[in-house]
Every structure is written in C-alpha cells, then in structure tokens.
Design a protein around this motif. Sequence first.
Motif, short mmCIF file in Angstrom:
data_model
loop_
_atom_site.label_atom_id
_atom_site.label_comp_id
_atom_site.label_asym_id
_atom_site.label_seq_id
_atom_site.Cartn_x
_atom_site.Cartn_y
_atom_site.Cartn_z
N THR A 102 52.44 51.79 35.34
CA THR A 102 51.34 52.60 34.91
C THR A 102 51.49 53.83 36.34
N MET A 103 51.63 54.93 35.92
CA MET A 103 52.02 56.10 37.09
C MET A 103 50.71 56.85 37.09
N THR A 104 49.65 56.15 37.49
CA THR A 104 48.51 56.92 37.58
C THR A 104 47.42 56.54 38.54
N SER A 105 46.43 57.45 38.66
CA SER A 105 45.22 56.87 39.63
C SER A 105 44.40 55.62 39.18
N ASN A 106 43.73 55.04 39.99
CA ASN A 106 42.91 53.76 39.51
C ASN A 106 41.73 53.55 40.46
N SER A 107 40.73 53.93 40.20
CA SER A 107 39.51 53.57 41.18
C SER A 107 38.61 52.26 40.75
N ARG A 108 39.28 51.47 39.97
CA ARG A 108 38.34 50.18 39.45
C ARG A 108 39.06 49.00 39.83
N GLY A 109 40.07 48.90 40.05
CA GLY A 109 40.98 47.84 40.09
C GLY A 109 41.66 47.64 38.69
N PHE A 110 42.44 46.31 38.34
CA PHE A 110 43.30 46.23 37.23
C PHE A 110 42.76 45.27 36.27
N SER A 111 41.62 44.95 36.01
CA SER A 111 41.13 43.83 35.36
C SER A 111 41.23 44.35 33.83
N SER A 112 40.59 45.57 33.81
CA SER A 112 40.97 46.12 32.28
C SER A 112 42.11 46.27 31.76
N TRP A 113 43.20 47.01 32.55
CA TRP A 113 44.48 47.09 32.04
C TRP A 113 45.30 45.66 31.88
N LEU A 114 44.87 44.73 32.94
CA LEU A 114 45.24 43.55 32.47
C LEU A 114 44.86 42.73 31.06
N ASN A 115 43.76 43.02 30.80
CA ASN A 115 43.24 42.77 29.55
C ASN A 115 44.00 43.16 28.40
N ILE A 116 44.38 44.39 28.72
CA ILE A 116 45.54 44.92 27.42
C ILE A 116 46.94 44.38 27.55
N VAL A 117 47.41 44.52 28.57
CA VAL A 117 48.98 44.50 28.56
C VAL A 117 49.49 43.06 29.37
N GLY A 118 48.47 42.62 29.95
CA GLY A 118 48.91 41.05 30.86
C GLY A 118 49.60 41.33 31.95
N ASP A 119 50.40 40.25 32.23
CA ASP A 119 51.27 40.22 33.51
C ASP A 119 52.51 41.17 33.18
N ARG A 120 52.46 42.09 32.16
CA ARG A 120 53.53 43.02 31.75
C ARG A 120 53.24 44.38 32.90
N LEU A 121 51.76 44.37 33.33
CA LEU A 121 51.76 45.62 34.17
C LEU A 121 52.09 45.48 35.40
N LEU A 122 52.70 46.73 35.85
CA LEU A 122 53.16 47.06 37.23
C LEU A 122 52.61 48.39 37.79
#
Length: 304
Positions: A102-122
């Motif tokens: 994910t090449m973007t900003s993030n101001s809330r942490g990764f929980s919502s992204w992890l819920n979508i793609v799991g441990d594939r997230l980098l």
Amino acid sequence: MSTKQDRILIFGAGVIGSMYAIKLIEAGCEVTLFARSYRYKSLRENGLQYMDNGTVRSLKVNVIDTLEDDDVYDYIFVTVRYDRSDSALLALKDNQSKNIVTMTSNSRGFSSWLNIVGDRLLPAFPGFGGQIKDGVLHARFLPKIIAATAFGEINGVMTERIENLAKIFKTAKLPYVIKKDMEAYLITHSVSDIAMLSFLQTENKIIDKKTVEARNTARKITVSLKAHLKAIQKAGVVIDPPMLKIVLHLPNFILDFFFMTWLRTKMVRDMMLPDYANNANNEIVQLSNDLVKFLSQNDIKIKT
C-alpha cells in the motif's frame, strides 16, 4: 531473485503509479498497470507519456482494466489516494497474489486494511511526487535525505519479501528506507500533510495566491503542525522521521519563515491547480477525520 523474474502489478495509474512503472520497467521487471476510464484509454493508445528534460517521451506498458483472481503477481503496488484505499483493497481481496504493497498515507493504523487483505499487507509510502498534465507525467524527485520510498513489515521484522523488495528498488535505482514502525511513520506523515495541505481550500474554495502568501497562512500551518505532532506523541506514536521532533522546540517565527518561503514555491503553485487541490482536499479530509477517531481512542483532542 532476479528482477527480470519479478511480476508486478501497479494498481492505480496516476502520478505515483506511473513513476514506479517507468523505473521498474527500465529495471527489467514485468510491469502491468491497472487503470480505468480515460487513463486506461490514454495508456493503451499513447503509451506511458512522461516529460524528460523538456521532451515528451512514451514508454510502452502493459495495461489492464480488469483483474482476474488467478492473475498472480509477485507484488501488487496499490498507488491510490488514502480516501480510495479501502475500495482498492476490496477490489484485490480475492486476488491470489501474496504481497500487497500500500503506497499511501494512513492516519488510523492497519486494522481495517488487515481485515480486507490479511497478512498479505505490506505498508509503504512513495518517495516522490508530481502531476499529470494532458496525459503527460511531470515527475518531481527530491533528494533521498528528504524523500525515499519507505516500507516495512507491520511488526518490524526483516522478512524475505522485504529483502526481495529492497533488491528490486536497488536494481531500479529507487531510493528506499526500511522502517521498523511503519504505523508511526505513516501517522507522522499524515499529520504533516494535514497541517501543510489543509490550507489549499477554505470555505469549499481553492485558496487564492494573495492568501497563500500571507504570513497568517504560514502561522496557521505552524500552529496546526505543532498541535498535531503533540497529539500523536501524547497518543504514544513515535515521531518519524525524528527530525520532525525539532519542530516542537523551534520558535513559531522561525517556522513561519520556513512555511512562507515554501508557500511561494512552484510546488505549491502546482498544488493550487483545481484537479490537484480538489483531490488533495478529499484525501486530507479523510486523513483528518480518521486521525481524530484514532486519537479519540486515547481520549486525546488536537488543541490548536
């Protein structure tokens, strides 16, 4: 792993995605761009057009507008704005690729992204910017000490996929830095953007040149940046890059002078163009709203 064996999908063919595509193609990677509507059509018909020392050049690139679940890549770079990140990840949810960067900003942490793609997230963050005018990319590179692509595992561990990604960047001659705390880095970067780019619009209108150059605008940025940095620090976020800690100790008038100078640059003039300003505003509003939610979990409010 040889970079010629690396199959990379860049999900988002805007400024950031286009810049990575150019560098990675030149490095020998097998690159595919995912684009939609007019951008897809432009890339199909004209190639990836970019400005190079005053000359418009075109690079042939593989472009798609539909992604099959079994179309597997070594890495998928998600290069969309923060306010579009959830929808982009949802589009990739069922794809079988193992690494989603994910090449973007993030101001809330990764929980919502992890819920979508799991441990594939980098999680990562791009190290450059620019704009696309009339279909032509105008890249803006900054010195590595100021801007390099940052990436790292959420838990800070050095893994094989981090090492492989570093090799790809090294071969492509792309400055990079591996971070042990990407959450802290992205939240810090988010508050910087919130403070420095919120001025682009006021009362739903793009700010005018006279207002931009007023000292009062620079002071608003100074006060906002200090307040946001203090708030995330109070929430336990380590300020990264560490040099931003200096901001908390500098007198306001010094920061005012710095921002007054910055507000007069061509970079800021380009930011005031309607397309950029409107898109940036959408992203900043989302970043700001999510930061408030993140801080509220610790009963912290931003005091300006």
